[in-house]
Scaffold this active site. Structure first.
Site, PDB file in Angstrom:
ATOM      1  N   ASP A  52       0.990  -1.222  -0.071  1.00 18.14           N
ATOM      2  CA  ASP A  52       0.099  -0.079  -0.059  1.00 18.14           C
ATOM      3  C   ASP A  52       0.882   1.219   0.031  1.00 18.14           C
ATOM      4  O   ASP A  52       2.130   1.258   0.280  1.00 18.14           O
ATOM      5  CB  ASP A  52      -0.768   0.139   1.379  1.00 18.14           C
ATOM      6  CG  ASP A  52      -1.756  -0.900   1.200  1.00 18.14           C
ATOM      7  OD1 ASP A  52      -2.081  -1.678   0.167  1.00 18.14           O
ATOM      8  OD2 ASP A  52      -2.540  -0.996   2.507  1.00 18.14           O
ATOM      9  N   TYR A 110       5.358 -10.224   6.915  1.00 17.63           N
ATOM     10  CA  TYR A 110       5.689  -8.783   7.077  1.00 17.63           C
ATOM     11  C   TYR A 110       5.960  -8.318   8.681  1.00 17.63           C
ATOM     12  O   TYR A 110       5.749  -8.890   9.589  1.00 17.63           O
ATOM     13  CB  TYR A 110       4.248  -8.319   6.924  1.00 17.63           C
ATOM     14  CG  TYR A 110       3.814  -7.944   5.527  1.00 17.63           C
ATOM     15  CD1 TYR A 110       3.983  -6.730   5.146  1.00 17.63           C
ATOM     16  CD2 TYR A 110       2.998  -9.103   4.674  1.00 17.63           C
ATOM     17  CE1 TYR A 110       3.720  -6.570   3.647  1.00 17.63           C
ATOM     18  CE2 TYR A 110       2.614  -8.525   3.497  1.00 17.63           C
ATOM     19  CZ  TYR A 110       2.942  -7.312   2.942  1.00 17.63           C
ATOM     20  OH  TYR A 110       2.552  -7.080   1.743  1.00 17.63           O
TER      21      TYR A 110
END
Lengths: 247, 247
Positions: A52, A110
């Protein structure tokens, strides 16, 4: 020929990975522009993960196909010379024709960085989220994280109103803590839009006592985004590692 | 009352520590402006080290005197709220009236970071110097560094044409290396203007084979700045630690 790239970027000023028609401020767009200039022909790259806006990557993977036989060290030097200083190609190598960065990625890790010291972070301020609340109860966060591990429908942890399957598997959520910082590693076989940030936002609400660890069960059971936590800010999120099933 | 501050800053956009009449872009100037606002009276701070333009500090020390009894945690929170994001006060505490940050500092440690990987550094690009030459012979650099250790006249490693004594003592020069980075720690009782950067620039010329380790002796013997190496760029230099003789 098919080539694989390992890419690092600080996403602070970009509108995310994926190329946009109305903006040249995407990671994919910047890389494709320089690559196409080198190859002399418009060339698309296929990234493993669509990070993002504002999210970083320590190791993003991408591949591209070309008719040309490329000198990979020459290409790498060229890319790093002409790319902006917040995007770097760590490695380029030839791979089998069947390799596909997105479909071939088996597990992604992540990292979310929470800066919890009383004073702000100076040197790493662009890649941490400054936390200004009460001290976090990491044991409670671990209990909540444990509930999320395994295969579940993560619809309640997703911003998209997608009709596709929202079942994913989280292999592990692990924590690493110093006096200054709390790191949360989330490993899974794939992630929905905003999923890691909603998980972290929910865990932070558990850690600060705004909700119980048990409350996380209801989010999974109902699939209701409204009862999950806030979406944690993008600057703390880093695509940390991708395991390939095939190279 | 006398107060001591521990300060961290990324010096990238500043013209160094020391307050200037013609610029508000100094670290000292920024800190004094916020401190004076809090105290309601113009207040000067006394820093341990005058770091140059573009140089960073992990731990700079400074002290200031005031008639007021200060709530140090309130002051710290105020400072960090109003200082720019690249300057942070890690700690403030009351100290004895005799404490003086500059004269009281017994040993300083500077760190110089050389990014030697083939690909550039993305996340730490503001605090490393990218090295693009041949691979560095660290053993040769260590030999040259060893010659510099001890008490010497470092006139040849100084940019100033000062008439004051240029005798200083370097306690140790140590190296720490990974695949990507070479760190050089320089510990001493005091440093002349540009001294660490000229030492590092000279060591890099040794490492890249442009000069011998032995050649360093001549710089000490002659005190001739012209035969020393280039001044290494400021962005790799970090004031790392200061030992106080008195608190």
């Amino acid at each position: 020929m098919n080539y694989k790239m390992e890419i690092t970027y600080e996403g602070t000023k970009y509108r995310g990975w994926q190329r946009l028609k109305n903006s040249d401020m995407t990671i994919q767009g910047k890389i494709e522009a320089v690559l196409s200039r080198f190859l002399g022909v418009e060339t698309e790259i296929n990234g493993a993960s669509r990070t993002d806006s504002g999210v970083h990557a320590l190791c993003q993977l991408a591949n591209f196909k070309t008719e040309m036989a490329v000198d990979v060290s020459e290409l790498k030097a060229y890319m790093n010379q002409y790319l902006p200083e917040d995007i770097c190609i760590r490695n380029i190598g030839a791979v089998s024709e069947s390799y596909h960065a997105r479909f071939g990625s088996k597990e992604k890790v992540y990292l979310y960085r929470i800066w919890k010291a009383e004073y702000p972070s100076v040197f790493e301020r662009r890649t941490v989220t400054q936390y200004r609340g009460v001290s976090l109860d990491v044991e409670a966060m671990k209990s909540a994280a444990h509930i999320l591990e395994g295969e579940h429908d993560f619809k309640g942890f997703c911003t998209d109103k997608t009709k596709k399957s929202t079942v994913r598997k989280i292999n592990a959520i692990t924590f690493s803590e110093t006096d200054e910082e709390l790191k949360i590693f989330v490993e899974g076989n794939g992630f929905l839009y905003n999923m890691v940030r909603i998980i972290v936002g929910t865990l932070m609400e558990v850690g600060s006592g705004q909700r119980t660890a048990e409350s996380v069960k209801r989010i999974i059971e109902t699939g209701d985004r409204n009862i999950a936590g806030e979406t944690a800010p993008p600057q703390g999120l880093i695509l940390y590692k991708i395991e390939n099933s095939s190279v």
